[in-house]
Write a protein that holds these residues in place. Sequence first.
Motif, PDB file in Angstrom:
ATOM      1  N   LEU A  90     -13.433  -4.798   5.291  1.00  0.00           N
ATOM      2  CA  LEU A  90     -13.129  -3.801   4.268  1.00  0.00           C
ATOM      3  C   LEU A  90     -12.715  -2.484   4.921  1.00  0.00           C
ATOM      4  O   LEU A  90     -11.732  -1.855   4.514  1.00  0.00           O
ATOM      5  CB  LEU A  90     -14.345  -3.620   3.361  1.00  0.00           C
ATOM      6  N   LEU A  91     -13.451  -2.059   5.926  1.00  0.00           N
ATOM      7  CA  LEU A  91     -13.125  -0.813   6.620  1.00  0.00           C
ATOM      8  C   LEU A  91     -11.773  -0.925   7.319  1.00  0.00           C
ATOM      9  O   LEU A  91     -11.022   0.051   7.394  1.00  0.00           O
ATOM     10  CB  LEU A  91     -14.220  -0.498   7.644  1.00  0.00           C
ATOM     11  N   GLU A  92     -11.467  -2.109   7.814  1.00  0.00           N
ATOM     12  CA  GLU A  92     -10.170  -2.315   8.466  1.00  0.00           C
ATOM     13  C   GLU A  92      -9.029  -2.122   7.472  1.00  0.00           C
ATOM     14  O   GLU A  92      -7.981  -1.558   7.812  1.00  0.00           O
ATOM     15  CB  GLU A  92     -10.111  -3.726   9.066  1.00  0.00           C
ATOM     16  N   ASP A  93      -9.217  -2.578   6.236  1.00  0.00           N
ATOM     17  CA  ASP A  93      -8.193  -2.396   5.209  1.00  0.00           C
ATOM     18  C   ASP A  93      -8.060  -0.932   4.792  1.00  0.00           C
ATOM     19  O   ASP A  93      -6.976  -0.486   4.411  1.00  0.00           O
ATOM     20  CB  ASP A  93      -8.517  -3.257   3.983  1.00  0.00           C
ATOM     21  N   ILE A  94      -9.152  -0.187   4.860  1.00  0.00           N
ATOM     22  CA  ILE A  94      -9.116   1.226   4.469  1.00  0.00           C
ATOM     23  C   ILE A  94      -8.216   2.028   5.400  1.00  0.00           C
ATOM     24  O   ILE A  94      -7.451   2.897   4.951  1.00  0.00           O
ATOM     25  CB  ILE A  94     -10.542   1.813   4.447  1.00  0.00           C
ATOM     26  N   VAL A  95      -8.294   1.761   6.708  1.00  0.00           N
ATOM     27  CA  VAL A  95      -7.543   2.560   7.682  1.00  0.00           C
ATOM     28  C   VAL A  95      -6.158   1.993   7.959  1.00  0.00           C
ATOM     29  O   VAL A  95      -5.423   2.543   8.780  1.00  0.00           O
ATOM     30  CB  VAL A  95      -8.329   2.675   9.003  1.00  0.00           C
ATOM     31  N   ASN A  96      -5.782   0.933   7.275  1.00  0.00           N
ATOM     32  CA  ASN A  96      -4.442   0.352   7.429  1.00  0.00           C
ATOM     33  C   ASN A  96      -3.583   0.784   6.246  1.00  0.00           C
ATOM     34  O   ASN A  96      -3.655   0.192   5.166  1.00  0.00           O
ATOM     35  CB  ASN A  96      -4.527  -1.170   7.514  1.00  0.00           C
ATOM     36  N   THR A  97      -2.766   1.802   6.437  1.00  0.00           N
ATOM     37  CA  THR A  97      -1.981   2.350   5.323  1.00  0.00           C
ATOM     38  C   THR A  97      -0.852   1.429   4.887  1.00  0.00           C
ATOM     39  O   THR A  97      -0.249   1.659   3.838  1.00  0.00           O
ATOM     40  CB  THR A  97      -1.382   3.709   5.709  1.00  0.00           C
ATOM     41  N   GLU A  98      -0.552   0.398   5.678  1.00  0.00           N
ATOM     42  CA  GLU A  98       0.504  -0.528   5.307  1.00  0.00           C
ATOM     43  C   GLU A  98      -0.031  -1.746   4.556  1.00  0.00           C
ATOM     44  O   GLU A  98       0.735  -2.639   4.199  1.00  0.00           O
ATOM     45  CB  GLU A  98       1.262  -0.988   6.557  1.00  0.00           C
ATOM     46  N   HIS A  99      -1.338  -1.768   4.329  1.00  0.00           N
ATOM     47  CA  HIS A  99      -1.928  -2.908   3.624  1.00  0.00           C
ATOM     48  C   HIS A  99      -1.521  -2.866   2.159  1.00  0.00           C
ATOM     49  O   HIS A  99      -1.490  -1.807   1.528  1.00  0.00           O
ATOM     50  CB  HIS A  99      -3.447  -2.881   3.744  1.00  0.00           C
ATOM     51  N   LYS A 100      -1.218  -4.016   1.619  1.00  0.00           N
ATOM     52  CA  LYS A 100      -0.793  -4.080   0.223  1.00  0.00           C
ATOM     53  C   LYS A 100      -1.992  -3.880  -0.702  1.00  0.00           C
ATOM     54  O   LYS A 100      -3.147  -4.116  -0.316  1.00  0.00           O
ATOM     55  CB  LYS A 100      -0.126  -5.420  -0.067  1.00  0.00           C
ATOM     56  N   PRO A 101      -1.767  -3.461  -1.940  1.00  0.00           N
ATOM     57  CA  PRO A 101      -2.868  -3.292  -2.905  1.00  0.00           C
ATOM     58  C   PRO A 101      -3.636  -4.590  -3.110  1.00  0.00           C
ATOM     59  O   PRO A 101      -3.057  -5.675  -3.166  1.00  0.00           O
ATOM     60  CB  PRO A 101      -2.142  -2.858  -4.183  1.00  0.00           C
ATOM     61  N   LYS A 102      -4.949  -4.468  -3.215  1.00  0.00           N
ATOM     62  CA  LYS A 102      -5.786  -5.664  -3.356  1.00  0.00           C
ATOM     63  C   LYS A 102      -7.103  -5.299  -4.014  1.00  0.00           C
ATOM     64  O   LYS A 102      -7.488  -4.135  -4.076  1.00  0.00           O
ATOM     65  CB  LYS A 102      -6.060  -6.298  -1.989  1.00  0.00           C
TER      66      LYS A 102
END
Length: 358
Positions: A90-102
């Motif tokens: 979850l924290l990895e997705d927070i700091v990845n600004t290129e991650h798609k909405p989920k």
Amino acid sequence: MKRSRRYKKRNLLTSPGTLTYIGPDIELKTKIRRIQFNDHLFRNEPVKSLSECRPAENGEPVITWLDVDGIHETGLIEKLGKLYDLHPLLLEDIVNTEHKPKLEIYDDGYLFLTLKMLHVETESPICITSEHVSFVLGEKYLLSFQEELTDDIFTPVLNRLEASVGKTRRNGPDYLLFALMDVVVDNYFIVLEKLGDSLDYTEDQVIRGSEDLSLKELYALKRELTMARRQIWPLRDMINQLIREDNALIEKEAIPYYRDLYDHIMQVLDTIDSYRELLASLADVHLSTISNRMNSVMKTLTVFSAIFMPLTFIVGVYGMNFDYMPELKMRYGYFYVWGLMAVVTVGMIFYFKSKKWT
């Protein structure tokens, strides 16, 4: 149209859950505010140490909202995640600004939701940029994470909480999550208004047959519409999942508000689709206009060529250097040839007009 954002390398070949910030370079420090409230209480204070970020004790009847502005300091995000026992992925997705909405619902008693806030960077030509926004909803708390790109986008909700206006103070963190998401969705309409203005201007240029309009501008506008749709489309399924699934974190009283939010998202998507269809039609009209303009030029050149063909033939005949040619010694032969060419030219022009070729 280039976007002026430099991104760090991806976290490839690293262990899952390794926090690597992926986004534009940020020089400012991460700012954290802790807002605690209930029907009779409101506290808003900046956080000076991580110990102040701890969730409220079970006996304290307040809702805690932790607003994190800036996700580029991965060490700080990791420590904050440990305070709330958040999953490393979850924290990895927070700091990845290129991650798609989920949307992900965890068995540990919290849900994670990430989406994109859209901003109009430039209007002529229009350029849209996205801001990565994430939420973690717990039983008595809400964590919000946003990039350090613009002013705090949640200021309107914070002002309503402080003024005790509306239902936010009287409801739980699920309603607060709706209020914050509603700000993001409302901003979509502002972006759509800017896109609509740009589309109206482009449509006016196409109808007038402006030679200044290029396919590059039409393609750039189409790309912005496609990017906006790609960022907004997953949000439809996410809200639909929150509405339909039985989730203890979303009270039944809040479901109608999320349903209204779903309707707004569908309205945004329908508008984007109509804009895309209109833009495709404008591109076809623009190409047809260019083709018609080219045909008109070619028709004019063809008419001139057809007129000069017999004239070239006449002057070619009388330009031959033979010693014995009829009419070569005529006193007024030069003027007769000019008269013949004039008659041929006028006759061909009238013929082309009668056939409506000119």
